[in-house]
Design a protein around this motif. Structure first.
Motif, PDB file in Angstrom:
ATOM      1  N   THR A  51       0.828  -1.199   0.000  1.00 29.21           N
ATOM      2  CA  THR A  51       0.000   0.000   0.000  1.00 29.21           C
ATOM      3  C   THR A  51       0.865   1.253   0.000  1.00 29.21           C
ATOM      4  N   GLU A  97      -0.111  -5.232   1.917  1.00 25.47           N
ATOM      5  CA  GLU A  97      -1.426  -5.094   1.275  1.00 25.47           C
ATOM      6  C   GLU A  97      -2.328  -6.267   1.656  1.00 25.47           C
ATOM      7  N   SER A 113      -7.178  -4.338  -1.421  1.00 26.34           N
ATOM      8  CA  SER A 113      -7.414  -4.776  -2.797  1.00 26.34           C
ATOM      9  C   SER A 113      -8.403  -5.932  -2.767  1.00 26.34           C
ATOM     10  N   ASN A 156     -12.795   2.133  -6.510  1.00 27.17           N
ATOM     11  CA  ASN A 156     -12.114   3.419  -6.687  1.00 27.17           C
ATOM     12  C   ASN A 156     -12.533   4.431  -5.631  1.00 27.17           C
ATOM     13  N   ASN A 199     -10.292   3.791  -2.849  1.00 25.19           N
ATOM     14  CA  ASN A 199      -8.875   3.615  -3.210  1.00 25.19           C
ATOM     15  C   ASN A 199      -8.405   2.169  -3.031  1.00 25.19           C
ATOM     16  N   ARG A 244      -7.525  -1.445  -4.823  1.00 22.07           N
ATOM     17  CA  ARG A 244      -7.088  -1.991  -6.104  1.00 22.07           C
ATOM     18  C   ARG A 244      -7.946  -3.194  -6.507  1.00 22.07           C
ATOM     19  N   TYR A 291      -8.302  -6.723  -8.943  1.00 20.52           N
ATOM     20  CA  TYR A 291      -7.556  -7.740  -9.671  1.00 20.52           C
ATOM     21  C   TYR A 291      -8.508  -8.775 -10.269  1.00 20.52           C
ATOM     22  N   THR A 321      -7.375  -2.792 -12.118  1.00 19.86           N
ATOM     23  CA  THR A 321      -5.953  -2.533 -11.847  1.00 19.86           C
ATOM     24  C   THR A 321      -5.020  -3.523 -12.521  1.00 19.86           C
TER      25      THR A 321
END
Length: 413
Positions: free
Chosen positions: A2, A8, A29, A60, A63, A65, A67, A95
């Motif tokens: 992060t 993360e 994420s 988003n 914030n 991510r 995958y 992302t």
């Protein structure tokens, strides 16, 4: 890793309920599959292509991510689907893609999409890391490595300045919590052999979770073993040695569970979020670990073990076909209406009774997984301490509910 420099925390999302639960409980994420060609293609509801913009929008806003998993075996007839999925993912602003097949890796790289190497590629040494660094910024190591081996790889990445396409040092990711496959890094063929349903195409039939006996074919003698679930591993749990995980230089901690419910995602992500933050704040203590482990045991699990991270050579096996959770949820009813000015929710009771003092769970695609204790309620427009099947029940809740929401009661297992 992060932007704050912390490890993360990656959450699973099998549907919008789980996605929202992950976002509400502090993930950094999320990873998810879309329709086909992911390792949980038949184990979850899965998202569809048209969901990608909404997934990206929700993430988003926080914030977080995103995958996309595209990590099954790929055949020639899949290639057009691969390109369609990647194009839609790029258009939506996803992302990165988690991949194992070189066709997917190259297609993503050509399109300018960040690539993460899946554990299905069984990366176990620094030279393999160097090779995949030509294509990927993050590499998921084999689940069978010890933390000592992982640390050796992360130190060599730093020492030799091994960088991915972004120009940054390659980041190492490991599995941190959840179900484990009996096969090396998930490459199992039992399901294909017995049901013509390939686990490597996201269609595992869970053969390893069944009960077996061992019989000598020559004599017919049944060999006595202490556990009939001889191929069903306990769930991985790294929380009680999370400090060692972070100290090993790992940048991404993945929580398994795209096939599990939103309340599982909520509890596990919340617990690991607290533990990670405590580590960086210098308050990662034995007392807290005990509290966190108790929390993890309340949701679906097959018992816990440390995997191979602490040097254990053989697995530990579960002793029952289902969950060992200390709590379970039972369906109560569905959401009917929400009164925003007074924060009052109305539910139709369709099954289990509820009463004052009960702990309930409310889930939904936008609601995620929210728990609360009932401290007052109206039943059929009158103050009451109990609601039964057929009743209309209203109670105060600190969040909006929708028509699609469901109410469950949390009870001891």
């Amino acid at each position: 890793m992060t932007t704050s420099g912390k490890i993360e925390l990656m959450a699973p999302a099998g549907n919008f309920e789980s996605l929202q639960a992950a976002l509400d409980n502090g993930c950094d994420s999320v990873y998810f599959g879309v329709e086909q060609l992911n390792m949980r293609a038949r184990a979850t509801i899965n998202f569809v292509l048209d969901d990608l913009p909404e997934i990206a929008r929700r993430c988003n806003e926080k914030n977080v991510r995103t995958y996309l998993t595209l990590n099954t075996i790929i055949y020639d007839h899949d290639l057009s689907i691969v390109k369609t999925l990647l194009a839609k993912a790029k258009e939506a602003g996803i992302t990165a893609v988690i991949a194992s097949d070189q066709a997917v890796i190259m297609a993503a790289k050509t399109m300018g999409i960040e690539v993460h190497i899946s554990t299905q590629l069984n990366v176990t040494n620094i030279e393999t890391v160097k090779f995949y660094a030509l294509f990927a910024d993050t590499i998921v190591l084999s689940r069978e490595l010890s933390l000592r081996q992982v640390k050796s790889i992360t130190e060599l990445i730093e020492k030799e300045q091994i960088k991915g396409p972004s120009g940054n040092l390659v980041e190492i990711e490991i599995f941190g919590h959840g179900a484990l496959c009996m096969a090396v890094s998930g490459k199992c063929y039992l399901s294909l052999h017995s049901h013509n349903s390939s686990a490597n195409r996201g269609a595992c039939k869970q053969n390893c979770r069944k009960k077996y006996t061992v019989i000598d074919q020559e004599s017919g003698f049944e060999i006595e073993i202490d556990n009939e679930y001889m191929m069903s591993p306990k769930d991985l749990c790294t929380l009680d040695f999370l400090d060692q995980v972070i100290d090993a230089g790992i940048k991404v901690l993945k929580i398994e569970g795209r096939g599990r419910a939103a309340d599982y995602v909520a509890t596990v992500i919340k617990t690991y979020r607290e533990a990670i933050d405590a580590y960086y704040e210098g308050t990662f203590t034995k007392d807290k670990i005990n509290t966190w482990m108790n929390a993890l045991s309340t949701v679906y699990n097959r018992g816990f073990w440390s995997g191979y991270y602490l040097g254990q050579k053989l697995g530990e096996w579960s002793d029952n076909p289902g969950s060992s959770a200390t709590q379970k949820k039972v369906y109560v009813g569905k959401g009917m209406h929400y009164f925003p000015k007074s924060n009052i929710a109305e539910f139709k009771i369709e099954a289990y009774d509820i009463k004052i003092g009960d702990k309930i769970l409310i889930t939904g695609p936008s609601t995620g997984a929210q728990e609360l204790v009932i401290d007052n309620m109206f039943v059929n427009d009158e103050v009451s301490d109990k609601a039964t099947k057929g009743d209309s029940c209203t109670l105060k809740v600190p969040f909006r509910i929708r028509l699609s929401d469901k109410m469950y009661k949390i009870v001891e297992a």
